[in-house]
Motif scaffolding. Structure first.
Motif, mmCIF file in Angstrom:
data_model
loop_
_atom_site.group_PDB
_atom_site.id
_atom_site.type_symbol
_atom_site.label_atom_id
_atom_site.label_comp_id
_atom_site.label_asym_id
_atom_site.label_seq_id
_atom_site.Cartn_x
_atom_site.Cartn_y
_atom_site.Cartn_z
ATOM 1 N N ALA A 1 -4.819 -0.340 -8.340
ATOM 2 C CA ALA A 1 -6.018 0.135 -7.653
ATOM 3 C C ALA A 1 -5.667 1.453 -6.967
ATOM 4 C CB ALA A 1 -6.482 -0.886 -6.625
ATOM 5 N N HIS A 2 -6.578 2.409 -7.039
ATOM 6 C CA HIS A 2 -6.248 3.729 -6.522
ATOM 7 C C HIS A 2 -7.473 4.427 -5.950
ATOM 8 C CE1 HIS A 2 -7.167 4.076 -10.860
ATOM 9 N NE2 HIS A 2 -7.866 5.137 -10.480
ATOM 10 N N THR A 3 -7.218 5.286 -4.971
ATOM 11 C CA THR A 3 -8.246 6.136 -4.373
ATOM 12 C C THR A 3 -7.704 7.552 -4.332
ATOM 13 O OG1 THR A 3 -9.026 4.311 -2.986
ATOM 14 C CG2 THR A 3 -9.671 6.535 -2.316
ATOM 15 N N GLU B 1 -0.582 -3.064 -4.228
ATOM 16 C CA GLU B 1 -1.990 -3.415 -4.425
ATOM 17 C C GLU B 1 -2.922 -2.211 -4.424
ATOM 18 O OE1 GLU B 1 -2.661 -6.176 -1.272
ATOM 19 O OE2 GLU B 1 -1.408 -7.742 -2.187
ATOM 20 N N HIS B 2 -2.523 -1.124 -3.772
ATOM 21 C CA HIS B 2 -3.443 0.011 -3.651
ATOM 22 C C HIS B 2 -2.649 1.282 -3.391
ATOM 23 C CE1 HIS B 2 -6.983 2.089 -1.364
ATOM 24 N NE2 HIS B 2 -7.023 2.361 -2.644
ATOM 25 N N ARG C 1 0.855 -1.192 0.000
ATOM 26 C CA ARG C 1 0.000 0.000 0.000
ATOM 27 C C ARG C 1 0.884 1.232 0.000
ATOM 28 N NH1 ARG C 1 -3.378 -2.149 5.177
ATOM 29 N NH2 ARG C 1 -1.380 -1.541 6.100
ATOM 30 N N THR D 1 -11.670 -1.524 3.439
ATOM 31 C CA THR D 1 -12.060 -1.787 2.048
ATOM 32 C C THR D 1 -13.264 -0.958 1.611
ATOM 33 O OG1 THR D 1 -13.458 -3.644 2.773
ATOM 34 C CG2 THR D 1 -11.181 -4.153 2.121
ATOM 35 N N GLN E 1 -12.426 2.240 -0.620
ATOM 36 C CA GLN E 1 -11.392 2.139 -1.641
ATOM 37 C C GLN E 1 -11.916 2.351 -3.058
ATOM 38 O OE1 GLN E 1 -9.152 -1.493 -1.273
ATOM 39 N NE2 GLN E 1 -8.235 -0.910 0.677
ATOM 40 N N GLU E 2 -10.996 2.776 -3.929
ATOM 41 C CA GLU E 2 -11.187 2.885 -5.375
ATOM 42 C C GLU E 2 -12.302 3.848 -5.768
ATOM 43 O OE1 GLU E 2 -10.232 -0.578 -7.857
ATOM 44 O OE2 GLU E 2 -10.368 -1.751 -5.999
#
Length: 280
Positions: A125-127, A88-89, A65, A179, A182-183
């Motif tokens: 994966a991104h926020t 992963e994020h 992360r 979770t 997220q995204e």
């Protein structure tokens, strides 16, 4: 699972590091000058220089992360390195300025927008966290307040909804470790619209003394701000504040709407930071 924090010298980055470390997460703090970082015992400090891709591999080793500060230099190489490392994020500390009509050509917005686009075009994966004005921007008035001088503003009645940096950190940690959030992209604000004049009044309450606001011309504001900022950024800021004269700012996502707990107010921030305005 290791979380890499870039922008580790900043107030939000520092707060995110502290929260994750206290909760028992493995944290790695990144900086171009890691020896100068102040981090809790047990937090690894590593070198990461965005225009030096050779620093990426070691910084990203074992990382799943990333809390990313919006720096476009080297971002495409960093994205590729993060993909190769198995990240992963990515949670990006972006800016609400990217939502402006001419964001691509705005010096305030384009910085963050280029990073958003690099992540959007990647397989990561991104926020996106898009705060507006930070409550801590008010430190810019500390010099005048500490010397009992008038606070000079071209647009003292411009409306903003300043967000407490600790609220940004709370939301960032929730996105990094949970979770549910997220995204997605979140426009973050404080819980209320305040003019600069109203913020100064709340600072006056916290300090227990009167503060004077003095309206100045745009030309004088450009001269004063130009001592610290590039001219295009000064023009962009003053245009933003001129537009904000028209009415209350919109309140968007806060810790109340996202996390179900009260958002910190500007008055709370002023009380917590009053000592910074007493002698400069």
């Amino acid at each position: 699972m290791t979380t890499l924090i870039t922008g580790a010298r900043g107030q939000v980055g520092q707060a995110v590091i502290a929260r994750l470390h206290t909760a028992g997460h493995t944290v790695r703090a990144a900086s171009a000058r890691p020896a100068e970082l102040t981090v809790p015992a047990g937090v690894e400090a590593v070198e990461l220089v965005l225009d030096r891709p050779e620093t990426f591999t070691a910084a990203l080793q074992g990382v799943r992360r990333v809390f990313l500060y919006p720096e476009p230099a080297g971002i495409h190489d960093l994205v590729k390195a993060a993909e190769a490392a198995g990240v992963e994020h990515v949670v990006l500390l972006s800016s609400s300025s990217v939502l402006g009509a001419d964001a691509e050509n705005d010096p305030l917005a384009s910085h963050s927008l280029r990073v958003e686009r690099a992540l959007a075009d990647s397989g990561l994966a991104h926020t996106f966290l898009r705060p507006g004005a930070f409550a801590s921007n008010s430190f810019g008035w500390a010099h005048a307040i500490g010397r009992s001088l008038p606070i000079q503003l071209a647009h003292p009645d411009a409306h903003i909804a300043p967000i407490h940096p600790e609220d940004i950190a709370d939301i960032a940690v929730e996105v990094l470790t949970g979770t549910a959030l997220q995204e997605r992209a979140y426009t973050l604000t404080g819980p209320e619209s305040l003019t600069f004049r109203e913020q100064i009044a709340q600072l006056a309450d916290a300090l227990g003394r009167d503060l004077t606001v003095e309206r100045i011309s745009r030309a004088e504001a450009e001269r004063q701000l130009g001592a610290h900022l590039p001219a295009p950024m000064v023009r962009s800021l003053l245009d933003l504040w001129a537009a904000a004269d028209r009415g209350p700012a919109t309140v968007h996502d806060t810790t109340h709407t996202l996390l179900g707990r009260p958002a910190r107010t500007f008055r709370q921030w002023a009380g917590e930071n009053a000592a910074a305005f007493t002698a400069h």
